[in-house]
Scaffold this motif. Structure first.
Motif, PDB file in Angstrom:
ATOM      1  N   TYR A  99      26.460  -2.555  49.495  1.00  0.00           N
ATOM      2  CA  TYR A  99      27.599  -3.432  49.186  1.00  0.00           C
ATOM      3  C   TYR A  99      27.706  -4.562  50.217  1.00  0.00           C
ATOM      4  N   ALA A 102      24.835  -7.050  49.639  1.00  0.00           N
ATOM      5  CA  ALA A 102      25.147  -7.976  48.541  1.00  0.00           C
ATOM      6  C   ALA A 102      25.858  -9.218  49.067  1.00  0.00           C
ATOM      7  N   GLU A 106      24.337 -13.724  50.217  1.00  0.00           N
ATOM      8  CA  GLU A 106      24.990 -14.981  49.831  1.00  0.00           C
ATOM      9  C   GLU A 106      25.043 -15.978  50.977  1.00  0.00           C
ATOM     10  N   THR A 137      16.325  -7.269  46.634  1.00  0.00           N
ATOM     11  CA  THR A 137      17.192  -7.758  47.715  1.00  0.00           C
ATOM     12  C   THR A 137      16.663  -9.051  48.346  1.00  0.00           C
ATOM     13  N   THR A 172      20.389 -13.409  43.863  1.00  0.00           N
ATOM     14  CA  THR A 172      21.843 -13.562  43.801  1.00  0.00           C
ATOM     15  C   THR A 172      22.472 -12.381  43.085  1.00  0.00           C
ATOM     16  N   VAL A 173      23.698 -12.077  43.453  1.00  0.00           N
ATOM     17  CA  VAL A 173      24.485 -11.108  42.698  1.00  0.00           C
ATOM     18  C   VAL A 173      24.925 -11.829  41.431  1.00  0.00           C
ATOM     19  N   ASN A 174      24.753 -11.198  40.273  1.00  0.00           N
ATOM     20  CA  ASN A 174      25.174 -11.807  39.014  1.00  0.00           C
ATOM     21  C   ASN A 174      26.635 -11.431  38.738  1.00  0.00           C
ATOM     22  N   TYR A 175      27.496 -12.444  38.670  1.00  0.00           N
ATOM     23  CA  TYR A 175      28.928 -12.192  38.473  1.00  0.00           C
ATOM     24  C   TYR A 175      29.368 -12.290  37.012  1.00  0.00           C
ATOM     25  N   TYR A 251      31.556  -6.651  40.749  1.00  0.00           N
ATOM     26  CA  TYR A 251      30.183  -7.089  40.489  1.00  0.00           C
ATOM     27  C   TYR A 251      29.271  -6.795  41.682  1.00  0.00           C
ATOM     28  N   ARG A 252      29.801  -6.913  42.897  1.00  0.00           N
ATOM     29  CA  ARG A 252      28.980  -6.579  44.078  1.00  0.00           C
ATOM     30  C   ARG A 252      28.664  -5.088  44.088  1.00  0.00           C
ATOM     31  N   TYR A 255      26.001  -4.468  41.623  1.00  0.00           N
ATOM     32  CA  TYR A 255      24.703  -4.850  42.196  1.00  0.00           C
ATOM     33  C   TYR A 255      24.171  -3.717  43.090  1.00  0.00           C
TER      34      TYR A 255
END
Ligand code: GDP
Ligand code: K
Ligand code: MG
Length: 277
Positions: A99, A102, A106, A137, A172-175, A251-252, A255
């Motif tokens: 977490y 993630a 960013e 990652t 990227t984390v997909n939101y 979302y994080r 991920y």
């Protein structure tokens, strides 16, 4: 060849300080961050002809503006411009530890993941696919046991090589469609302003989260009034569709679960003492 500056990040109790001590030995300097009582610990080592400076960040689960430790940790990364982030993760508790990873992604710095507590994970019967984890990652993965100083050399080699590449994770984390559309709008507005020097996707996400520290940061750049207005308008527009206080965290978390599940090749065996609890 100049000094390589490394921010050492991780959850509390993942073994970060143990690793820091293994790497830097007695060559440490302890002070405080300017104006706050958060301890600042730095240490050097010379390895393969390079001078490596490690900054031991406060241990955190997150990188919000809600705690001083978290603010300090992320500000060291975005303001002091380290060459590499070494993210120490507890391999025996990986889903939770991802977490933080993630959020570190960013910040768009080259990243090495030290999968620490490898001995504990092994004892539990856990096995990971490092190649898969690296792919998901964007980091180079190294297995370590802080307590017995295993993997330290490999970690330093990976750190030097990732620093030389200067390559951000590129992951990227997909939101989700709604938020991704809004993030893209804000990134476009930030690009048009052309003044903000932080990673723009990170800034856009934090503006949607209404992060007070990032709002202040953006205010400090010229020509950003329209960006801030747009962020406020978007928040207002979508507040009935999504709970902005939790949706980014969800979302994080998603991920983290995904990376964990896809990287895991052997799940932890049943713990025999569980029935006693
Ligand atoms: P920090 O909070 O992340 O700085 O964690 P510490 O370095 O203080 O370590 C927390 C505890 O985990 C200490 O008791 C360490 O001795 C222990 N520890 C650190 N690394 C390892 C490891 O790889 N394996 C095991 N079994 N214990 C470790
Ligand atoms: K500790
Ligand atoms: Mg510590």
């Amino acid at each position: 060849k100049g000094q390589i500056r490394i921010a050492l990040a991780g959850n509390p109790n993942c073994g970060k300080t143990t690793m820091f001590n293994n790497i830097t030995g007695a060559k440490q300097h302890v002070g405080n961050y300017a104006g706050v009582t958060v301890e600042k610990k730095e240490g050097h080592t010379n390895f393969n002809g390079r001078d490596l400076l490690f900054i031991d960040l406060p241990g955190t689960y997150s990188l919000t503006a809600r705690s001083l430790d978290e603010l300090v940790a992320r500000n060291v990364i975005v303001n002091d411009n380290p060459d590499v982030i070494v993210n120490v993760l507890d391999a025996s508790n990986l889903e939770r530890n991802l977490y933080l990873a993630a959020q570190l992604l960013e910040l768009e710095k080259p990243m090495v993941i030290a999968l620490n507590m490898a001995d504990v994970a092994e004892e539990m019967g856990i096995k990971y696919d490092f190649k898969k984890m690296a792919e998901l990652t964007g980091a180079t993965i190294v297995s370590t046991v802080g307590r017995t100083n295993i993997g330290t050399k490999e970690l330093l080699e990976a750190t030097i090589s990732v620093a030389a590449s200067q390559k951000a994770p590129g992951v990227t984390v997909n939101y989700g469609d709604l938020l991704e559309g809004k993030i893209a709008e804000l990134v476009a507005a930030l690009e048009e302003a052309g003044t903000v020097t932080y990673p723009l996707r990170w800034i856009a996400i934090k503006l949607l989260e209404n992060d007070p520290d990032v709002v202040e940061k953006v205010k400090g750049f010229a020509n950003t009034e329209a960006v801030l207005q747009k962020a406020a308008a978007i928040r207002e527009e979508i507040k009935d569709q999504v709970d902005l206080d939790i949706v980014f965290q969800e979302y994080r978390h998603r991920y983290a679960v995904e990376v964990y599940n896809q990287s895991l090749t052997q799940a932890p065996k049943e713990i025999e003492t569980r029935s006693d609890r």
